[in-house]
Design a protein around this motif. Sequence first.
Motif, PDB file in Angstrom:
ATOM      1  N   ARG A 127       0.822  -1.200   0.000  1.00 44.56           N
ATOM      2  CA  ARG A 127       0.000   0.000   0.000  1.00 44.56           C
ATOM      3  C   ARG A 127       0.855   1.248   0.000  1.00 44.56           C
ATOM      4  NH1 ARG A 127      -4.591  -1.206  -1.749  1.00 44.56           N
ATOM      5  NH2 ARG A 127      -5.388   0.704  -0.841  1.00 44.56           N
ATOM      6  N   LYS A 128       0.341   2.313  -0.563  1.00 41.07           N
ATOM      7  CA  LYS A 128       1.053   3.580  -0.590  1.00 41.07           C
ATOM      8  C   LYS A 128       1.134   4.165   0.811  1.00 41.07           C
ATOM      9  CE  LYS A 128      -0.391   4.770  -5.307  1.00 41.07           C
ATOM     10  NZ  LYS A 128      -1.081   5.772  -6.147  1.00 41.07           N
TER      11      LYS A 128
ATOM     12  N   ASP B  50      -5.116   6.440   4.554  1.00 36.00           N
ATOM     13  CA  ASP B  50      -6.153   5.995   3.634  1.00 36.00           C
ATOM     14  C   ASP B  50      -7.486   6.367   4.270  1.00 36.00           C
ATOM     15  OD1 ASP B  50      -8.020   4.622   2.084  1.00 36.00           O
ATOM     16  OD2 ASP B  50      -6.590   3.032   1.603  1.00 36.00           O
TER      17      ASP B  50
ATOM     18  N   TYR C 233     -10.468   5.878   3.360  1.00 38.51           N
ATOM     19  CA  TYR C 233     -11.474   4.808   3.364  1.00 38.51           C
ATOM     20  C   TYR C 233     -11.319   3.941   4.612  1.00 38.51           C
ATOM     21  CZ  TYR C 233     -13.963   0.565   1.971  1.00 38.51           C
ATOM     22  OH  TYR C 233     -14.804  -0.525   1.940  1.00 38.51           O
TER      23      TYR C 233
ATOM     24  N   SER D 214      -3.584  -4.545   9.001  1.00 38.87           N
ATOM     25  CA  SER D 214      -3.006  -3.813   7.881  1.00 38.87           C
ATOM     26  C   SER D 214      -2.001  -2.771   8.357  1.00 38.87           C
ATOM     27  CB  SER D 214      -4.120  -3.144   7.068  1.00 38.87           C
ATOM     28  OG  SER D 214      -3.594  -2.355   6.019  1.00 38.87           O
TER      29      SER D 214
ATOM     30  N   ARG E 268       2.161  -2.629   7.796  1.00 44.07           N
ATOM     31  CA  ARG E 268       2.846  -1.437   7.302  1.00 44.07           C
ATOM     32  C   ARG E 268       3.981  -1.018   8.231  1.00 44.07           C
ATOM     33  NH1 ARG E 268      -0.118   4.475   6.706  1.00 44.07           N
ATOM     34  NH2 ARG E 268       1.769   5.723   6.486  1.00 44.07           N
TER      35      ARG E 268
ATOM     36  N   TYR F 109      -3.967  -7.615   2.649  1.00 40.49           N
ATOM     37  CA  TYR F 109      -4.409  -6.419   1.918  1.00 40.49           C
ATOM     38  C   TYR F 109      -3.261  -5.436   1.755  1.00 40.49           C
ATOM     39  CZ  TYR F 109      -6.871  -1.955   1.218  1.00 40.49           C
ATOM     40  OH  TYR F 109      -7.273  -0.732   0.752  1.00 40.49           O
ATOM     41  N   HIS F 110      -2.519  -5.197   2.835  1.00 42.14           N
ATOM     42  CA  HIS F 110      -1.390  -4.277   2.754  1.00 42.14           C
ATOM     43  C   HIS F 110      -0.295  -4.816   1.844  1.00 42.14           C
ATOM     44  CE1 HIS F 110       2.569  -2.725   4.021  1.00 42.14           C
ATOM     45  NE2 HIS F 110       1.919  -1.570   4.128  1.00 42.14           N
TER      46      HIS F 110
ATOM     47  N   SER G 229     -12.273  -1.603  -1.602  1.00 42.52           N
ATOM     48  CA  SER G 229     -11.548  -0.441  -1.091  1.00 42.52           C
ATOM     49  C   SER G 229     -11.135   0.501  -2.216  1.00 42.52           C
ATOM     50  CB  SER G 229     -10.297  -0.893  -0.329  1.00 42.52           C
ATOM     51  OG  SER G 229      -9.499   0.213   0.004  1.00 42.52           O
TER      52      SER G 229
ATOM     53  N   SER H  27      -9.325   3.230  -1.713  1.00 42.39           N
ATOM     54  CA  SER H  27      -8.040   3.818  -1.334  1.00 42.39           C
ATOM     55  C   SER H  27      -8.045   5.334  -1.548  1.00 42.39           C
ATOM     56  CB  SER H  27      -6.898   3.173  -2.144  1.00 42.39           C
ATOM     57  OG  SER H  27      -5.645   3.652  -1.696  1.00 42.39           O
ATOM     58  N   TRP H  28      -8.815   6.026  -0.710  1.00 43.64           N
ATOM     59  CA  TRP H  28      -8.943   7.479  -0.832  1.00 43.64           C
ATOM     60  C   TRP H  28      -7.751   8.180  -0.180  1.00 43.64           C
ATOM     61  CZ3 TRP H  28     -14.416   6.876   1.525  1.00 43.64           C
ATOM     62  CH2 TRP H  28     -15.306   6.457   0.537  1.00 43.64           C
ATOM     63  N   GLU H  29      -6.989   8.906  -0.961  1.00 43.85           N
ATOM     64  CA  GLU H  29      -5.975   9.783  -0.377  1.00 43.85           C
ATOM     65  C   GLU H  29      -6.614  11.093   0.083  1.00 43.85           C
ATOM     66  OE1 GLU H  29      -2.759  10.331  -3.061  1.00 43.85           O
ATOM     67  OE2 GLU H  29      -2.343   8.182  -3.274  1.00 43.85           O
TER      68      GLU H  29
END
Length: 409
Positions: free
Chosen positions: A32-33, A37, A39, A78, A82, A238-239, A302, A304-306
């Motif tokens: 993941r970025k 997130d 969301y 998640s 990270r 997910y991550h 998902s 993935s809203w920034e």
Amino acid sequence: MALRALPGTMVTASGLVLPVEPDPAPAEPVTRKPGRDRYLDLLRAMALVRVVIYHNFSWTWLPLVFPSMGVMFALAGSLMARSLSRPAFGVIRSRLRRLLPPLWMFGAVVVPAMILDGWGPDYDGHPNWWWGHLAFWILPVSTPPFADHLGGFGGHLPATWAEQIVVPLWYLRAYLWFMVLSPLLLKAVRRTPWVTLVLPLVLSAVLNSGLVDQSGRIMETVTDFTTFGACWILGMAYHEGVFRRIPAYVAPSIAPLLLAVGFWWLQQAPVDQPRIGPDIEAVPLAQAIWSFGSVLLLLHLSPSWEKWPRRLERFNGVVSLLNSRAVTVYLWHALALVLTEPLIEPLWDNAFFYTHLRWLLTSQWFPLIVAVPLIVLALLLFGWVEDVAAKRRPRLFPYPRRPKGQRRK
């Protein structure tokens, strides 16, 4: 004269020079970025609100609509995956520093209150065990001790007030063990993700087969892992980008089947209160399967809203507040709900309320309305502990403010 092959070519036996395709570079794991997130923040806030509503109304259908405990464990998994890009020991120490101070503050209020209401070493008939078990209020590797029935401070509180307000502590116990096991779980996810995902569900089926004695403190921890371990591991997967390495139709095809199996198993379980119906939180295997299927679907969808979508920008303040005070809300909301009883009871003796607002006094919504200001008060009194634990500047009410000159759209 023999021909020499140039870089990127080869010479055949007949003397032809042919180009050679370069070897593909090894694929790197998709993660993941960095950054928040929104969301996932929204899911966490919805999970907290759902927990408060469920503990007020006890609606058995609510965990089916939104299994917030599975969602919270998945989001925590998640986030833990990270964080484990850094050395594991430092990550676990940092997580413990964030988790334990809010618990210590909660215990500093609750334990003396139970003692003042009659709790003590002779309560369970085992004074030595009582003093030893108090250590679980410092490090909750097992359930911290509490009193089942007390005097209720002269009848102002229900006799089971202590039992009601310590209900959230099981989550901290489970979170601590998941956190400690996360380095091993993450390695397993990277090597055999599908086997690791299914393993907790298989163990839950074995544990709830009737062949295993589930009594005792150790089995409490084992039950937590088998019930919500798949959700925690799913958050890690997910991550790690596992969802991106499978066809898009797999998750939405499997999730409904899992939900159907979980619901079917719930219907087979015995019902304690026929009028209320089956409660999935009382059937661990059904809860494990249902939560896994629901989380699988939520993470698959998902976006993935920034940044917040325009329609959801208005909720940024509440969502940000709940995320920054998640542990405080979770720990103190049960006490707020218990305190609504002595606050509402005197209103029955008020002539105006009894004559004109009896419908409000009998409404299940009224305790929730009274509890919300009490939860906000708890945020003001104890929420700053989360800032101190995270080495942030303490804030009484971390509601985000709009920049000066910016108007609400």
